[in-house]
Motif scaffolding. Structure first.
Motif, mmCIF file in Angstrom:
data_model
loop_
_atom_site.group_PDB
_atom_site.id
_atom_site.type_symbol
_atom_site.label_atom_id
_atom_site.label_comp_id
_atom_site.label_asym_id
_atom_site.label_seq_id
_atom_site.Cartn_x
_atom_site.Cartn_y
_atom_site.Cartn_z
ATOM 1 N N TYR A 486 0.843 -1.200 0.000
ATOM 2 C CA TYR A 486 0.000 0.000 0.000
ATOM 3 C C TYR A 486 0.876 1.247 0.000
ATOM 4 O O TYR A 486 0.677 2.178 -0.792
ATOM 5 C CB TYR A 486 -0.902 -0.070 1.229
ATOM 6 C CG TYR A 486 -1.761 1.125 1.446
ATOM 7 C CD1 TYR A 486 -2.824 1.400 0.588
ATOM 8 C CD2 TYR A 486 -1.535 1.980 2.510
ATOM 9 C CE1 TYR A 486 -3.616 2.492 0.788
ATOM 10 C CE2 TYR A 486 -2.328 3.067 2.712
ATOM 11 C CZ TYR A 486 -3.360 3.334 1.851
ATOM 12 O OH TYR A 486 -4.147 4.419 2.052
ATOM 13 N N SER A 518 -5.289 9.414 -1.010
ATOM 14 C CA SER A 518 -5.321 8.550 0.155
ATOM 15 C C SER A 518 -6.430 7.497 0.049
ATOM 16 O O SER A 518 -6.388 6.490 0.726
ATOM 17 C CB SER A 518 -5.503 9.409 1.394
ATOM 18 O OG SER A 518 -6.122 8.678 2.389
ATOM 19 N N TRP A 519 -7.365 7.770 -0.802
ATOM 20 C CA TRP A 519 -8.494 6.837 -0.897
ATOM 21 C C TRP A 519 -8.450 6.059 -2.205
ATOM 22 O O TRP A 519 -9.449 5.540 -2.662
ATOM 23 C CB TRP A 519 -9.818 7.602 -0.787
ATOM 24 C CG TRP A 519 -9.942 8.305 0.513
ATOM 25 C CD1 TRP A 519 -9.478 9.541 0.825
ATOM 26 C CD2 TRP A 519 -10.535 7.801 1.703
ATOM 27 N NE1 TRP A 519 -9.742 9.844 2.128
ATOM 28 C CE2 TRP A 519 -10.407 8.791 2.691
ATOM 29 C CE3 TRP A 519 -11.179 6.598 2.033
ATOM 30 C CZ2 TRP A 519 -10.874 8.612 3.991
ATOM 31 C CZ3 TRP A 519 -11.651 6.439 3.324
ATOM 32 C CH2 TRP A 519 -11.493 7.440 4.285
ATOM 33 N N TRP A 521 -7.320 3.273 -2.772
ATOM 34 C CA TRP A 521 -7.576 1.846 -2.597
ATOM 35 C C TRP A 521 -9.052 1.514 -2.744
ATOM 36 O O TRP A 521 -9.405 0.348 -2.883
ATOM 37 C CB TRP A 521 -7.082 1.387 -1.237
ATOM 38 C CG TRP A 521 -7.629 2.186 -0.108
ATOM 39 C CD1 TRP A 521 -7.082 3.294 0.452
ATOM 40 C CD2 TRP A 521 -8.844 1.953 0.584
ATOM 41 N NE1 TRP A 521 -7.875 3.770 1.444
ATOM 42 C CE2 TRP A 521 -8.970 2.973 1.547
ATOM 43 C CE3 TRP A 521 -9.848 0.991 0.491
ATOM 44 C CZ2 TRP A 521 -10.045 3.040 2.407
ATOM 45 C CZ3 TRP A 521 -10.925 1.069 1.351
ATOM 46 C CH2 TRP A 521 -11.017 2.088 2.296
ATOM 47 N N SER A 599 -5.357 -8.122 2.709
ATOM 48 C CA SER A 599 -6.072 -7.706 3.921
ATOM 49 C C SER A 599 -7.327 -8.536 4.115
ATOM 50 O O SER A 599 -7.629 -8.982 5.230
ATOM 51 C CB SER A 599 -6.458 -6.234 3.836
ATOM 52 O OG SER A 599 -5.398 -5.463 3.398
ATOM 53 N N ILE A 603 -8.286 -11.046 7.213
ATOM 54 C CA ILE A 603 -9.512 -11.002 8.007
ATOM 55 C C ILE A 603 -10.208 -12.359 7.969
ATOM 56 O O ILE A 603 -10.637 -12.889 8.996
ATOM 57 C CB ILE A 603 -10.445 -9.890 7.497
ATOM 58 C CG1 ILE A 603 -9.831 -8.525 7.758
ATOM 59 C CG2 ILE A 603 -11.806 -9.983 8.166
ATOM 60 C CD1 ILE A 603 -10.593 -7.399 7.146
ATOM 61 N N LEU A 607 -10.788 -14.783 11.145
ATOM 62 C CA LEU A 607 -12.161 -15.133 11.524
ATOM 63 C C LEU A 607 -12.315 -16.643 11.615
ATOM 64 O O LEU A 607 -12.885 -17.184 12.552
ATOM 65 C CB LEU A 607 -13.093 -14.572 10.469
ATOM 66 C CG LEU A 607 -14.529 -14.326 10.844
ATOM 67 C CD1 LEU A 607 -14.563 -13.291 11.916
ATOM 68 C CD2 LEU A 607 -15.285 -13.843 9.634
ATOM 69 N N LEU B 324 -7.086 2.668 4.763
ATOM 70 C CA LEU B 324 -7.278 1.251 4.460
ATOM 71 C C LEU B 324 -7.257 0.423 5.747
ATOM 72 O O LEU B 324 -8.076 -0.469 5.946
ATOM 73 C CB LEU B 324 -6.180 0.764 3.512
ATOM 74 C CG LEU B 324 -6.210 -0.721 3.186
ATOM 75 C CD1 LEU B 324 -7.483 -1.075 2.460
ATOM 76 C CD2 LEU B 324 -5.022 -1.114 2.338
ATOM 77 N N PHE B 327 -10.514 0.895 7.549
ATOM 78 C CA PHE B 327 -11.593 0.182 6.854
ATOM 79 C C PHE B 327 -11.525 -1.312 7.160
ATOM 80 O O PHE B 327 -12.520 -1.925 7.561
ATOM 81 C CB PHE B 327 -11.463 0.441 5.352
ATOM 82 C CG PHE B 327 -12.474 -0.266 4.520
ATOM 83 C CD1 PHE B 327 -13.773 0.191 4.449
ATOM 84 C CD2 PHE B 327 -12.129 -1.399 3.806
ATOM 85 C CE1 PHE B 327 -14.695 -0.463 3.684
ATOM 86 C CE2 PHE B 327 -13.058 -2.055 3.042
ATOM 87 C CZ PHE B 327 -14.348 -1.593 2.983
ATOM 88 N N CYS B 328 -10.334 -1.867 7.002
ATOM 89 C CA CYS B 328 -10.184 -3.306 7.268
ATOM 90 C C CYS B 328 -10.482 -3.612 8.728
ATOM 91 O O CYS B 328 -11.078 -4.641 9.053
ATOM 92 C CB CYS B 328 -8.778 -3.759 6.922
ATOM 93 S SG CYS B 328 -8.455 -3.732 5.181
ATOM 94 N N VAL B 331 -14.217 -3.689 9.220
ATOM 95 C CA VAL B 331 -14.785 -4.918 8.642
ATOM 96 C C VAL B 331 -14.458 -6.113 9.536
ATOM 97 O O VAL B 331 -15.320 -6.912 9.884
ATOM 98 C CB VAL B 331 -14.259 -5.137 7.214
ATOM 99 C CG1 VAL B 331 -14.677 -6.486 6.698
ATOM 100 C CG2 VAL B 331 -14.763 -4.052 6.296
ATOM 101 N N GLY B 332 -13.187 -6.188 9.920
ATOM 102 C CA GLY B 332 -12.761 -7.325 10.728
ATOM 103 C C GLY B 332 -13.481 -7.394 12.055
ATOM 104 O O GLY B 332 -13.982 -8.453 12.442
#
Lengths: 719, 397
Positions: A486, A518-519, A521, A599, A603, A607, B324, B327-328, B331-332
């Protein structure tokens, strides 16, 4: 020292000082390649070290006190059990077509002991598609209209009320029994259970009620136990299904006969309950045995890798080994036992441990190589069954109601002589008695010992705190690489803009790109989101496909694949073909896509490690290298160095392996040989996953498949 | 029977008498929560429309101030995003908003009151602003601190770069054109606001008094709404951090820590108000975020509110760091937290710490969001100053 150095540094430069933690983060991100190589290697190594790091089990709950009382099961009870076995194996009892006779015999025996007896009729439930079921508590079951009288099962339930208890707690003993084609083993297991039952009606120490469930296993052992538990825990208040079953003549017949023959006794037509269940034991006796001593196998894995409290296994293991002299087994992956590489790995560890011990005598962590191989085989099977998420026996039904349960399978060395039979009845019975007596001592639910563990042998375990380290090491590179990509993508775009324009215009271009800097992504996040949405759709498709009548697994699988591809294309075109439009705007788009993908994988794996550790571990072994290595093939071809060539090969190989069906066929081929692989097998496997409410299904559909698609799209990115 | 008998209800009696019947009444053949969820949906849609209108207001004000600073050439205005539309979309599409709606929580209505207050203040509809503020405070107490941004909004108008910049600009040009300067602080609308707020609160209190006449009157209401919020009586797990803390704390320290935790919010009010006084709407966002972090019974509906408000400032916050990561993180956490809850409550294999971990991570994320948001906003102001003075100054603040 370091502080003074830092001070002098900061004196020289009055620039804002970077905090150590930020500096550490920057260091990790800038060296993410080396760090990720080290972490991944360490993670895999730690996984192989787990059998070495396994600890001996110990009984954590003091109240259990296993084996402190001498067993009371005498030859009298054994001969009672023997009588039942004889009656059941008697050819006369098998005259009836539905096997009702043998249920009557069992009920009669229970009644004679003074227990409360009732029959529980159930209809086997069809396989249903409910992938999110693992998350909720089991419902009371859908009432289906088209029950036929021909397909129902009868569970016989006997309950002993504890003389010292308040009737609020119970211990369950389950013996699966198929009245239609019962082997000698099943009859023997009933005999053992009966001998224990007859003892328990007489003892004074009983503080919890005892429920003996003879589960009718003609529709599967699990289905019978699950149906009884559903009725026990979530009573149905609608009167729709009960009359349905009662209309069948056979069942009515059964009740009438009972009513006539034993009037005024403790037999009842209605469903009987005792208190909440403290623990449950499922007892089986295997018919054939190739081993030379009496062994007892413990099956513990319930749905989604849930395990019963370790104390329950400990108690059984302790009593079986130290009191009854039985050998205790847990499931192993037999194919691993003869593998030479594992043996040599074990030898390496052993020699390392020797060296360490010679250096410092207090370091004693080595285990012999043979033990290592056995531990690894057990661990692998433990991981495999947990990852599959399918319970290994009827005990799985109990875990859905938070009841600790295990299946004990006794495999006696076979001979038909009577002394041997008495011996196995006595020892099996005493084992069960001891376990029940221990559980009877419990003051609370099982809570002292571990719920999250992997077994490496019946008396050794790896707890969550240890195996999580291996997993954490494996996935630790993901956030680091995501951050470094990133940062890279952002700074490179800035640099290129700065180079192209004159210095005076820098601020201007800075302002120009203000909205996307910055946004940026967000665009990649959109792509990742769409692919995950597609994953959700793909996971839902089997529900509709399974509705198609008369569909062979192969055609179902083909339909599934076709629909999946179709939906991917539709989504891609409807949502403004994100790949194309992203390409037009940014040159380092793939790095951002990779960053967001990593990412999301992080996650997803995190999870899953909470829901079902084993799935996450196996998934991580497949996905982490693929995610980390993914890079557009074009770039690698252009670079033309040896390193990029290696990476390209790795990418291509991983791209093939990590595709879920490919991974499945590879594993299947490794275990059973490639000869009889069939495309429909994958469909059957997936069907079994969703029928058993396995979270693994969702994981494959919503984490692994999207990740694979994204990685492939990165590989073929045109940049 | 008193609505506060037992511990079923701790909200406003007015809300209960309005919405209570809806939860019971049912349309033929439909599930009986349909009517109430319809109300929530309508409230959310109204909120989104108000957010959109306010966002457009703010954008216009921002463009106007850029114009008066003569920065229109340096900053390409056509690149500016429609912050109002974005904010409204974020609010409506946010899974948190949807979950709050599905869960039949009262937060859509509380959020609507807060947004009503901000909208009224932005478009200088003083009675509406006062009404929104009074109702929001009446419903959940915490929006009371929004009075500070509302005063700034009414006193000096919506968000603009610091007043100092305007003065500098005009000193440079050496023409002191008073008409181009933003208006100074005026007390008149604030007195109006105070009057209307007083009027509305008397009105609300009288209504409450009437509805609770037989059941202990207003004191009972204050005790079981505000008192319930302030004393943290209900320790059932939620996504906040207070339940865990007060479940662990010794009984004789309880009062002390209650004061500490609540003063925590009050401590942050003054410094933030001083630093961000020229951007009252942003100040309101920061206050809402801090409240949703430190309030005693937070819900995802609160997050939905401040995340929606965040959309107003997309142009100013384009340089925000860690976007980012945040955001992650959101979500997580929003996926992990139900799983942890399931592990603890249903499966029984986890314990309270599992769930509390996610609550802590969530709180940390909110802190990072607020800190990064505020610093990005200050950086934006700094950049405007550099553009005006033409030379970078050493950042002191």
């Amino acid at each position: 020292m370091a502080e003074t150095k830092e001070k002098s540094l900061s004196d020289e430069k009055p620039k804002p000082r970077v905090r150590p933690i930020v500096r550490l983060g920057i260091f990790l991100i800038s060296h993410s390649f080396h760090v990720s190589v080290v972490c991944c290697t360490a993670g895999v190594l730690a996984l192989f070290l787990l059998p070495v790091l396994a600890k001996n089990t110990y009984i954590s709950e003091n109240a259990l006190m296993p084996g402190s009382a001498s067993p009371m099961l005498s030859n009298q009870h054994v001969s009672d059990g023997n009588r039942l076995v004889k009656d059941l194996t008697n050819p006369n009892s098998k005259s009836s077509e539905t096997g009702i006779e043998s249920h009557k015999i069992i009920a009669q025996y229970m009644l004679d002991l003074g227990a409360e007896v009732s029959f529980h009729k159930f209809h086997p439930q069809m396989n249903q598609f409910h992938p999110l079921h693992f998350f909720s508590s089991p419902d009371s079951g859908k009432i289906q209209e088209n029950y036929s009288c021909s397909s129902y099962g009868i569970n016989t339930v006997g309950i002993i009320r504890a003389p010292r208890g308040d009737g609020k707690e119970a211990i369950v003993l389950v013996t699966p029994y198929n009245a239609l084609k019962s082997g000698f083993g099943e009859a023997l297991s009933l005999g053992i259970a009966y001998s224990v039952f007859s003892l328990l009606t007489q003892v004074t120490w009983l503080a919890k009620d005892i429920i003996w469930l003879v589960a009718d296993s003609q529709y599967g052992e699990y289905a019978a136990v699950a149906a009884w538990l559903r009725e026990y825990q979530t009573p149905k208040f609608s009167s729709l299904s009960a009359p349905n079953a009662e209309m069948c003549p056979d069942v009515n017949n059964l009740f009438e006969l009972k009513g006539h023959s034993i009037s005024g006794s403790k037999f009842s037509n209605s469903f009987r309950r005792a208190g909440t269940m403290a623990a449950a034991l499922v007892l089986k006796v295997r018919d054939q045995n190739e081993q030379f001593e009496d062994t007892i196998s413990i099956y513990a894995e319930a749905s989604n890798g849930q395990m019963p409290n370790l104390d329950l296994i400990n108690v059984v293991n302790y009593l079986a080994v130290h009191r009854q002299g039985l050998r205790v087994n847990v499931e192993k992956l037999w194919s691993l036992l003869n593998s030479s590489w594992l043996k040599s790995l074990g030898e390496i560890f052993e020699s390392l441990a020797k060296v360490a011990k010679s250096l410092y005598p207090k370091w004693k962590f080595g285990i012999p190589a043979t033990e290592y191989v056995e531990g690894t085989a057990t661990l692998a099977s433990s991981l495999y069954y947990q990852a599959l998420g399918v319970p290994t026996g009827p005990h799985g039904a109990f875990r859905d109601y938070q009841v600790d349960a295990i299946t004990l399978e006794i495999s006696p060395k076979f001979s038909l002589d009577k002394v041997w039979r008495n011996d196995i009845l006595l020892r099996g019975g005493r084992l069960i008695e001891g376990v029940i007596r221990s559980v009877n001592n419990l003051l609370e639910k099982f809570h002292q010992s571990f719920f999250l563990y992997l077994l490496t042998s019946p008396s050794k375990f790896v707890s969550v705190g240890v195996y999580m380290i291996a997993f954490a090491l494996l996935i630790a590179p993901l956030p680091m690489v995501a951050a470094s990509l990133y940062v890279d993508a952002n700074s490179s775009s800035k640099r290129s803009k700065g180079d192209s324009s004159t210095p005076s215009a820098i601020t201007d271009t800075d302002e120009h790109s203000i909205a996307i800097r910055s946004w940026r992504w967000l665009n990649s996040a959109k792509l990742v989101f769409i692919v995950h949405l597609w994953g959700a759709i793909v996971s839902l498709l089997p529900y509709f496909i399974s509705q198609i009548p008369d569909c062979s697994p192969t055609t179902s699988f083909m339909i599934w694949v076709l629909l999946s591809i179709l939906s991917l294309l539709t989504l891609n075109s409807v949502l403004a073909s994100p790949l194309a439009c992203a390409k037009a705007t940014q040159e380092k788009e793939w790095a951002l896509v990779k960053s967001v993908t990593i990412s999301s994988v992080f996650i997803g794996l995190g999870l899953m490690s909470v829901i079902n550790f084993a799935t996450a571990e196996i998934g991580a072994l497949l996905m982490v290298p693929m995610c980390l290595l993914a890079q557009p093939l074009k770039l690698d071809v252009r670079a033309g160095t040896l390193r990029s060539f290696c990476r390209m090969i790795c990418n291509l190989v991983l791209g093939h392996i990590a595709f879920p069906p490919a991974a499945f066929f590879l594993l299947k081929g490794m275990l059973d040989g490639f000869g009889n692989a069939n495309v429909g097998d994958f469909w059957m496997w997936v069907e079994s996953l969703w029928a058993w409410n396995s979270a693994t299904y969702l994981f494959i559909g919503m984490v692994q498949l999207p990740c694979w698609v994204l990685c492939i799209s990165i590989l073929f990115h045109t940049c | 029977m008193s609505s506060y008998a037992g511990s079923m209800y701790h909200g406003s009696p007015l809300l209960l008498s309005l919405l209570g019947p809806l939860t019971v009444k049912r349309i033929e053949g439909q599930p009986n929560h349909l009517l109430y969820s319809l109300v929530s949906v309508i409230a959310d849609v109204v909120s989104a429309m108000l957010i959109r209108a306010t966002g457009q207001n703010l954008r216009l004000a921002y463009l106007r101030s850029l114009e008066s600073l003569d920065l229109v050439k340096q900053i390409d205005v056509s690149e500016f995003l429609c912050s109002g539309d974005i904010a409204a979309l974020i609010y409506l599409c946010n899974p948190f908003t949807i979950v709050a709606c599905v869960g039949l929580s009262t937060s859509p209505i509380e959020n609507m009151a807060v947004i009503l207050c901000l909208y009224g203040a932005c478009s200088r509809l003083i009675p509406l602003a006062a009404f929104g503020w009074v109702i929001a405070t009446h419903l959940s107490l915490y929006p009371a601190i929004l009075i500070i941004p509302v005063i700034f909004l009414l006193g000096c108008g919506p968000d603009s770069p610091p007043r100092k910049l305007f003065l500098q600009r005009h000193q440079q040009k050496e023409v002191l054109n008073q008409s181009k300067l933003p208006p100074g602080f005026s007390w008149r609308p604030i007195i109006h606001f105070a009057f209307w707020a007083f009027l509305w609160s008397v009105y609300v209190l009288v209504l409450c008094g009437i509805s609770l006449k037989q059941f202990g009157g207003l004191w009972e209401m204050f005790k079981s709404t505000y008192g319930f919020i302030l004393t943290v009586e209900d320790l059932s797990p939620n996504i906040g951090v207070l339940w865990y803390f007060f479940a662990e704390v010794f009984e004789f320290f309880r009062n002390f820590f209650l004061i500490v935790f609540h003063v925590n919010i009050l401590f942050m009010i003054l410094p933030l108000a001083i630093r961000l006084r020229h951007r009252p709407c942003y100040l309101a966002f920061v206050y809402v975020a801090i409240c949703s972090m430190l309030k005693s019974y937070p819900s995802v509906g609160d997050s939905a509110l401040y995340l929606g408000l965040l959309g107003w400032f997309v142009n100013e916050l384009a340089d925000m760091q860690f976007s980012l990561f945040l955001f992650c993180g959101y979500v997580g956490v929003s996926l992990l937290s139900p799983v942890m809850h399931n592990l603890w409550i249903w499966r029984g294999t986890g314990n309270a710490n599992f769930y509390f971990t996610t609550a802590m991570v969530y709180a940390c994320l909110q802190i990072v969001l607020v800190v990064e948001g505020v610093s990005a906003m200050l950086n934006h102001d700094r950049k405007l100053r550099i553009l005006i003075t033409g030379k970078p100054q050493d950042a002191k603040s």
